[in-house]
Design an enzyme around this catalytic site. Structure first.
Site, short mmCIF file in Angstrom:
data_model
loop_
_atom_site.label_atom_id
_atom_site.label_comp_id
_atom_site.label_asym_id
_atom_site.label_seq_id
_atom_site.Cartn_x
_atom_site.Cartn_y
_atom_site.Cartn_z
N HIS A 101 0.56 -1.02 -0.12
CA HIS A 101 -0.38 -0.02 -0.18
C HIS A 101 1.18 1.56 0.16
O HIS A 101 0.40 2.27 -0.29
CB HIS A 101 -0.39 -0.09 1.18
N ASP A 127 -9.59 -0.52 4.53
CA ASP A 127 -8.37 -0.96 4.86
C ASP A 127 -8.53 -1.35 6.30
O ASP A 127 -9.90 -0.66 7.05
CB ASP A 127 -7.04 0.29 4.74
N HIS A 129 -5.73 -1.27 8.32
CA HIS A 129 -4.87 -0.72 9.03
C HIS A 129 -5.59 0.68 8.82
O HIS A 129 -5.93 1.48 7.63
CB HIS A 129 -3.92 -1.10 8.85
N ASP A 131 -2.55 2.79 8.45
CA ASP A 131 -1.65 3.50 7.54
C ASP A 131 -0.92 5.10 8.07
O ASP A 131 -0.59 5.41 7.01
CB ASP A 131 -1.70 2.99 6.03
N HIS A 144 4.48 1.04 4.05
CA HIS A 144 2.89 0.37 3.78
C HIS A 144 2.35 0.98 5.46
O HIS A 144 1.03 1.24 4.82
CB HIS A 144 2.93 -0.90 3.07
N ASP A 231 -7.00 -1.76 -0.07
CA ASP A 231 -6.10 -2.42 0.76
C ASP A 231 -6.90 -3.95 1.00
O ASP A 231 -8.14 -4.32 1.82
CB ASP A 231 -5.75 -2.13 2.13
N ASP A 233 -6.27 -6.18 2.91
CA ASP A 233 -6.84 -7.19 4.45
C ASP A 233 -7.74 -6.40 4.59
O ASP A 233 -8.33 -6.84 6.64
CB ASP A 233 -5.10 -6.76 4.81
N GLU A 276 -1.46 -4.60 -1.55
CA GLU A 276 -1.89 -5.94 -0.88
C GLU A 276 -2.24 -7.60 -1.20
O GLU A 276 -1.31 -7.83 -0.39
CB GLU A 276 -1.68 -5.75 0.87
N1 LIG Z 1 -0.71 -1.55 4.17
C1 LIG Z 1 -0.43 -2.21 5.48
N2 LIG Z 1 -0.93 -4.03 5.86
N3 LIG Z 1 -0.26 -2.12 6.46
C2 LIG Z 1 -0.11 -2.25 7.76
C3 LIG Z 1 0.65 -1.51 8.93
C4 LIG Z 1 0.63 -1.93 10.34
C5 LIG Z 1 1.17 -1.59 11.09
N4 LIG Z 1 0.24 -0.75 11.77
C6 LIG Z 1 2.06 -1.23 10.99
O1 LIG Z 1 2.45 0.08 10.68
O2 LIG Z 1 3.63 -1.60 10.74
MN LIG Z 2 -3.34 -0.66 3.82
#
Ligand SMILES: NC(=[NH2+])NCCC[C@H](N)C(=O)O
Ligand SMILES: [Mn+2]
Length: 300
Positions: A101, A127, A129, A131, A144, A231, A233, A276
């Site tokens: 991402h 998403d 998260h 991010d 990401h 994303d 996820d 992702e």
């Molecule tokens: N694009 C994603 N899958 N981001 C996941 C981030 C997970 C976590 N908050 C980190 O900064 O490491």
């Molecule tokens: Mn993401």
């Protein structure tokens, strides 16, 4: 079916993720002829091109330092942003398929710049998260986990100032769906900016389709263009196992796909991004199928 001419752009980037095999996601989709399959269902796919990292990932080589990853990610996003701007100038509708991402910085910087829509662009971010880290706050240092902060103008200057020094999106034009995992520093930033989050709890209570349609209607009155980044996820791992940072209790495709139906008929929709996909973690091609289904719904 929309009349839009669609250009698929594979963004082969994995340096931003903790599991770098996301780099291989879009190549796999091209090898499996996603473009042919979409065309067979009536979508007007003009091209499927790929952008590659300056240095590709290889599992046999030693791990890179954050500064080396940053260098490759900055270079990649600069080229991605230019490609997006060029595509938009030729009147095709860009669909960017990642890749981790971190590509969102290049995609949306390119789109906002091409439209000269700096105060006037909304982004819907689906998403698990937030991010919304910067290099100063991220515990994992995975880039990401940082694209949102940079699109809003924070963090590493070269990423926040892709194509233009101005922030790309205003906080009031930024909407999250599906959130269920974050660290304190990112929620602090997001809350301090007053960004709207539709978290999994609120979505389960009110329904994805109802909320999503309300948001589209409201944004369509507020801005002249908007974008959608998904994303994978955000989805429950039972629907999208092929992602590197899975989170339980996610969105279900049976609820999300109906909400996306015909979205591309909205002339304010400027581009779509799906990020992702990690093909090494997919099960029974579920995630690959989901990408196909998302695009069919949006464009039909
Ligand atoms: N694009 C994603 N899958 N981001 C996941 C981030 C997970 C976590 N908050 C980190 O900064 O490491
Ligand atoms: Mn993401």
């Amino acid at each position: 079916m929309t009349e839009r001419k669609i250009a698929l752009l594979g963004a082969q980037m994995g340096w931003g993720a903790q599991k770098h095999e996301t780099e291989w996601g879009s190549a796999q989709l091209q090898a499996q002829k996603l473009d042919h399959a979409l065309r067979a269902q009536g979508l007007n796919i003009q091209s499927f091109s790929q952008i590659k990292a300056l240095q590709p990932y290889s599992a046999n080589e030693p791990a890179l330092e954050i500064n080396a990853k940053l260098k490759y990610i900055i270079d990649f996003n600069e080229r991605l942003a230019y490609s997006l701007a060029q595509m938009m100038a030729t009147d095709v509708f860009p669909v960017v398929i990642g890749g981790d991402h971190s590509i969102a910085m290049g995609t949306w910087s390119g789109v906002v710049d091409a439209l000269d829509a700096y105060e006037d662009f909304a982004l819907i971010w689906v998403d698990a998260h937030l991010d919304a880290h910067t290099p100063d706050t991220s515990l994992s240092q995975a880039i990401h986990g940082m694209p949102v902060a940079h699109l809003l103008g924070f963090g590493e200057r070269k990423l926040a100032e892709l194509l233009d020094a101005r922030p790309k999106i205003k906080p009031e034009h930024f909407i999250y769906f599906g959130i269920r995992s974050f660290e304190q520093a990112e929620i602090d930033l997001v809350r301090s900016l007053g960004i709207r989050i539709y978290d999994i709890k609120e979505i389960n209570a009110k329904g994805f389709e109802t909320l999503f349609k309300e948001v589209i209607e409201r944004l369509s009155k507020q801005v002249s263009h908007f974008g959608l980044t998904i994303d994978l996820d955000a989805f429950d791992p039972s629907d999208a196992p092929g992602v590197g940072s899975p989170e339980k209790n996610g969105l279900f495709k049976k609820d999300v796909l109906p909400a996306l139906k015909g979205l591309a008929k909205n002339t304010k929709l400027a581009a779509v991004e799906i990020a992702e996909f990690n093909p090494t973690l997919d099960e029974q091609n579920k995630t690959q199928l989901l990408i196909h289904e998302i695009l069919i719904e949006i464009f039909k």
